[in-house]
Design a protein around this motif. Structure first.
Motif, PDB file in Angstrom:
ATOM      1  N   PRO A   7       0.543   1.076  11.391  1.00  0.00           N
ATOM      2  CA  PRO A   7       1.341   0.575  10.262  1.00  0.00           C
ATOM      3  C   PRO A   7       0.648   0.662   8.914  1.00  0.00           C
ATOM      4  O   PRO A   7      -0.580   0.777   8.808  1.00  0.00           O
ATOM      5  CB  PRO A   7       1.601  -0.885  10.651  1.00  0.00           C
ATOM      6  N   MET A   8       1.498   0.583   7.885  1.00  0.00           N
ATOM      7  CA  MET A   8       1.053   0.478   6.496  1.00  0.00           C
ATOM      8  C   MET A   8       1.374  -0.933   6.016  1.00  0.00           C
ATOM      9  O   MET A   8       2.440  -1.480   6.310  1.00  0.00           O
ATOM     10  CB  MET A   8       1.774   1.506   5.620  1.00  0.00           C
ATOM     11  N   GLY A   9       0.458  -1.523   5.265  1.00  0.00           N
ATOM     12  CA  GLY A   9       0.625  -2.893   4.818  1.00  0.00           C
ATOM     13  C   GLY A   9       1.601  -3.020   3.664  1.00  0.00           C
ATOM     14  O   GLY A   9       2.001  -2.041   3.033  1.00  0.00           O
ATOM     15  N   ALA A  10       1.976  -4.259   3.383  1.00  0.00           N
ATOM     16  CA  ALA A  10       2.877  -4.525   2.266  1.00  0.00           C
ATOM     17  C   ALA A  10       2.255  -4.091   0.944  1.00  0.00           C
ATOM     18  O   ALA A  10       2.928  -3.529   0.075  1.00  0.00           O
ATOM     19  CB  ALA A  10       3.237  -6.009   2.225  1.00  0.00           C
ATOM     20  N   LEU A  11       0.956  -4.337   0.780  1.00  0.00           N
ATOM     21  CA  LEU A  11       0.225  -3.894  -0.414  1.00  0.00           C
ATOM     22  C   LEU A  11      -0.980  -3.108   0.066  1.00  0.00           C
ATOM     23  O   LEU A  11      -1.823  -3.637   0.793  1.00  0.00           O
ATOM     24  CB  LEU A  11      -0.185  -5.089  -1.269  1.00  0.00           C
ATOM     25  N   ARG A  12      -1.044  -1.847  -0.313  1.00  0.00           N
ATOM     26  CA  ARG A  12      -2.051  -0.923   0.229  1.00  0.00           C
ATOM     27  C   ARG A  12      -2.969  -0.406  -0.865  1.00  0.00           C
ATOM     28  O   ARG A  12      -2.497   0.035  -1.926  1.00  0.00           O
ATOM     29  CB  ARG A  12      -1.338   0.261   0.897  1.00  0.00           C
ATOM     30  N   VAL A  13      -4.269  -0.460  -0.613  1.00  0.00           N
ATOM     31  CA  VAL A  13      -5.268   0.159  -1.481  1.00  0.00           C
ATOM     32  C   VAL A  13      -5.896   1.286  -0.673  1.00  0.00           C
ATOM     33  O   VAL A  13      -6.497   1.043   0.376  1.00  0.00           O
ATOM     34  CB  VAL A  13      -6.318  -0.851  -1.960  1.00  0.00           C
ATOM     35  N   ASP A  14      -5.757   2.524  -1.162  1.00  0.00           N
ATOM     36  CA  ASP A  14      -5.980   3.696  -0.315  1.00  0.00           C
ATOM     37  C   ASP A  14      -6.919   4.701  -0.988  1.00  0.00           C
ATOM     38  O   ASP A  14      -6.559   5.345  -1.977  1.00  0.00           O
ATOM     39  CB  ASP A  14      -4.623   4.348  -0.028  1.00  0.00           C
ATOM     40  N   SER A  15      -8.116   4.847  -0.428  1.00  0.00           N
ATOM     41  CA  SER A  15      -9.086   5.843  -0.918  1.00  0.00           C
ATOM     42  C   SER A  15      -8.816   7.177  -0.221  1.00  0.00           C
ATOM     43  O   SER A  15      -9.714   7.774   0.359  1.00  0.00           O
ATOM     44  CB  SER A  15     -10.507   5.365  -0.642  1.00  0.00           C
ATOM     45  N   TYR A  16      -7.606   7.660  -0.324  1.00  0.00           N
ATOM     46  CA  TYR A  16      -7.125   8.778   0.483  1.00  0.00           C
ATOM     47  C   TYR A  16      -8.001  10.023   0.334  1.00  0.00           C
ATOM     48  O   TYR A  16      -8.467  10.597   1.313  1.00  0.00           O
ATOM     49  CB  TYR A  16      -5.691   9.104   0.068  1.00  0.00           C
ATOM     50  N   ASP A  17      -8.216  10.462  -0.896  1.00  0.00           N
ATOM     51  CA  ASP A  17      -8.964  11.701  -1.133  1.00  0.00           C
ATOM     52  C   ASP A  17     -10.294  11.486  -1.834  1.00  0.00           C
ATOM     53  O   ASP A  17     -11.055  12.443  -2.014  1.00  0.00           O
ATOM     54  CB  ASP A  17      -8.117  12.675  -1.960  1.00  0.00           C
ATOM     55  N   SER A  18     -10.580  10.259  -2.244  1.00  0.00           N
ATOM     56  CA  SER A  18     -11.864   9.980  -2.886  1.00  0.00           C
ATOM     57  C   SER A  18     -12.059   8.475  -2.953  1.00  0.00           C
ATOM     58  O   SER A  18     -11.107   7.693  -2.845  1.00  0.00           O
ATOM     59  CB  SER A  18     -11.919  10.577  -4.301  1.00  0.00           C
TER      60      SER A  18
END
Length: 716
Positions: A446-457
């Protein structure tokens, strides 16, 4: 405990009113809207209620509140009018390939007018987007009732032949059509046809040319444009109101630059976009309006994107608009936005991010999304910030995100180059998230309601998340992740002041290395556990949660990183014989080549960690996730006979907080011999309690580095 105001917000939402109430010390979340929404499932009906359902690809999962009412021929749903109104907008769905009408009744009397319904703009397929299924099942249709109704009156909708699923009704008191401004140039004076039959494109162009520095007036009526407008600058385009003036086109303005001063206000632009073709500029605005421009009071519907903004749009203001039924984003600041304010808008049924900033080619800077109400984005996030500098997301109300989407995403996902990652201060303040977060079919979690994502860096910006309310998230409340799978860190995050109610799984879902401080975060009715702390890859490092005080209701930690908590599952009793270290985040003072710390907890005795060579002492550390009464360690090297016997001098240390370590077993020489499986057992003293296990290697007779293929920790 939640405040009385946050509890009132939950009551209002569950009663079917799309409003948000926040503590008086803080601004209210969401837009101030000219209508009041009532959910069909809270109305009286002879039809069948569907939902709630959060499963991607189901009709109920895309409904407001994840519930709706299905009507077959002759069945009806009757709403109690919540306020004085003379118009209604209805969100609905009909089966693919079908169209029809709904009969409308006011206080039991059938109106001569009917409400048209169609599947024409629904059932979108985007097979090129990983994880997407057919989506965008609902549509919106509107009707002037021809009379005034008051609070308490009854308005009913009855199916006449086509099955119709009714989701929500918006009741509104529409003002009379505005009068023509003095000195303005009317498009009809240039030959525009208000019946909608003739092509008014050239008339609009001529009026814009004639009105430079002034106002182009678009009187009440329907106007057909067959191609887009360009060269628009230093002019106001004004209608008589979005219920009175309607422009029918899928491409209103398409221009790469403008000197600015463009003001567009008070009419509707309704397109004919029935699929998503990303190479087509099927947008209300595609490109630039130029500095000092504004868009207000618009009704934008059946387009690919409302505003796809590139180039110079400095200090643009987008406010008091409605974005409905777009097959992609509602609005996207596609790089180079400076000082843009997007506020007090309503967005429903977007086929991608409802509001997005994407810092492609140049960073979006000093721009904000404030006091917007967003409902039912069905393939991505409610609000997404992809890179940018000094960005604010404040006082928004987001509800019912679907697949691939959080309520709010703060991300370094770049998609294309050149991309400008998050920088400066990212302010996320005063937002209310209701039934947001979703299962990501690409991640299979799952993905959270509020997401902080260091996807590519790595995220190196300062991210401050304050005064947040998260209600009925189907999965987690706050997620920290490196969505690209590379394990980039999430740093410099503070969560201060949050109320979390009825989250399906956990309050914090930490899947990336990094750190965050939590302060004054209260949670009630948590589905599984307070914290899931299992960074991926396991060798990437640890995520440190710092307790800043004032937190309550979420102190427990999910016990098994090999499984995902399911909504409402509860934290399972741990297997007392399990290896506490397996799959847990591991770090080291150094590593040689590909022999990284995670190799010692991956369950494979043939892979191994090797420290930096010729640099004793070296240490290896694993975070067990919670403080445990560890009594036995099993240390391994690869069992192959190629690994000759050796003795490693090892000190065992432990810590409960990751900073202060105490010696558990002093420096001891342990012999690893392939004849006995290259395995060593270390017994720990009674009373040992630790979360962080550290092994310090000061010598190795077989190699000039510390080496472990597996480190196993047991309770007995």
């Amino acid at each position: 405990m939640p405040s009385a105001a946050s509890a009132a917000m939950v009551v209002a939402l569950s009663a079917g009113l799309l409003t948000a109430i926040t503590p008086t010390a803080h601004a209210a979340s969401g837009a101030t809207l000219p209508f009041t929404s009532v959910e069909a499932e809270s109305a009286t009906t002879t039809g069948a209620k569907i939902g709630p359902d959060y499963t991607q690809g189901t009709l109920a999962s895309e409904a407001s509140g994840r519930q709706a009412v299905r009507l077959t021929s002759g069945q009806r749903v009757e709403f109690t009018v919540p306020r004085a109104a003379n118009a209604v907008n209805l969100a609905y769905s009909v089966p693919d390939g079908q169209s029809g009408t709904l009969d409308v009744y006011v206080n039991g009397t059938k109106l001569a007018r009917t409400l048209a319904v169609t599947s024409k703009y629904s059932y979108i397929d985007t097979s090129w987007i990983p994880g997407a299924k057919q989506h965008h099942f609902f549509d919106n249709t509107r009707l002037m009732l021809g009379q005034n109704v008051q609070a308490g009156d009854k308005v009913a909708f009855q199916a006449t032949g086509t099955q119709v699923t009714v989701d929500v009704a918006d009741f509104e008191q529409v003002a009379a059509a505005a009068a023509q401004p003095a000195g303005s140039v009317s498009v009809t004076s240039k030959g525009a046809d208000p019946s909608g039959n003739g092509d008014s494109t050239q008339a609009f162009r001529d009026a814009i040319s004639a009105a430079q520095g002034g106002v182009v007036w678009i009187p009440p009526g329907d106007y057909k444009l067959t191609s887009s407008l360009s060269g628009v600058q230093n002019v106001t385009l004004q209608g008589a109101g979005s219920w009175h003036t309607v422009v029918h086109t899928s491409r209103f303005i398409d221009q790469s630059s403008s000197s600015g001063g463009v003001h567009i206000k008070d009419f509707a632009v309704i397109g004919e976009v029935t699929e998503r073709v990303d190479s087509n500029p099927d947008n209300f605005v595609n490109g630039a309006l130029g500095p000092g421009s504004s868009v207000s009071g618009m009704w934008l519907q059946h387009l690919k994107v409302g505003l796809w903004l590139m180039g110079n749009n400095d200090n643009l203001v987008v406010e008091n608009n409605r974005f409905l039924d777009t097959t992609a984003d509602g609005l996207n600041l596609n790089g180079n936005a400076r000082g843009v304010r997007v506020r007090n808008n309503f967005l429903r049924n977007q086929g991608d991010d409802a509001l997005a900033m994407w810092s492609l080619y140049a960073p979006d800077t000093d721009s904000s999304f404030e006091n917007n109400t967003i409902s039912q984005p069905n393939l991505a996030n409610g609000i997404a910030i992809y890179g940018g500098t000094d960005i604010a997301v404040k006082n928004n109300l987001v509800s019912d995100t679907n697949a691939l989407g959080s309520g709010i995403a703060i991300s370094n996902q770049k998609f294309l180059e050149p991309f400008s990652p998050l920088a400066g201060t990212i302010t996320v303040d005063g937002n209310a998230l209701v039934r947001t977060g979703a299962m990501n079919p690409n991640w299979n979690h799952p993905m959270g309601a509020l997401r902080v994502d260091s996807y590519d860096s790595a995220i190196n910006a300062t991210v401050t998340i304050t005064n947040t309310t998260i209600t009925d998230s189907p999965y987690s409340a706050f997620e920290f992740v490196s969505g690209g799978g590379q394990g980039y860190p999430v740093r410099n995050v503070t969560v201060d002041g949050a109320t979390v109610r009825n989250t399906g799984t956990v309050v914090v879902q930490a899947e990336a290395q990094g750190a965050a401080t939590f302060r004054n975060v209260t949670a009630t009715s948590v589905g599984s556990a307070g914290v899931y702390n299992c960074p991926y890859p396991a060798s990437s490092g640890t995520f440190t949660l710092t307790d800043g005080g004032g937190n309550s209701g979420w102190s427990s930690t999910w016990s098994d990183c090999s499984t995902w908590p399911q909504p409402g599952q509860g934290n399972p009793d741990p297997d007392p014989t399990r290896n506490l270290a397996k799959g847990r985040p591991a770090t080291a003072t150094g590593s040689q080549d590909v022999y990284t710390p995670g190799k010692a907890v991956d369950g494979d005795a043939n892979s191994y960690w090797e420290s930096t060579n010729n640099a004793f002492p070296q240490s290896w550390t694993v975070d067990l996730g919670s403080t445990e009464a560890v009594r036995r360690l099993v240390l391994k090297l690869p069992p192959s006979a190629a690994w000759g016997a050796r003795t490693q001098t090892i000190t065992v240390l432990g810590s409960t907080d990751g900073s202060a370590y105490a010696t558990v077993v002093g420096a001891t020489g342990y012999r690893f011999d392939p004849a006995t499986g290259n395995t060593v057992t270390v017994t720990l003293p009674s009373g040992t309690n630790l979360r962080y296990l550290r092994l310090s290697v000061s010598a190795n007779t077989g190699w000039f580095a510390g080496q472990f293929s597996e480190v196993e920790a047991y309770l007995s």
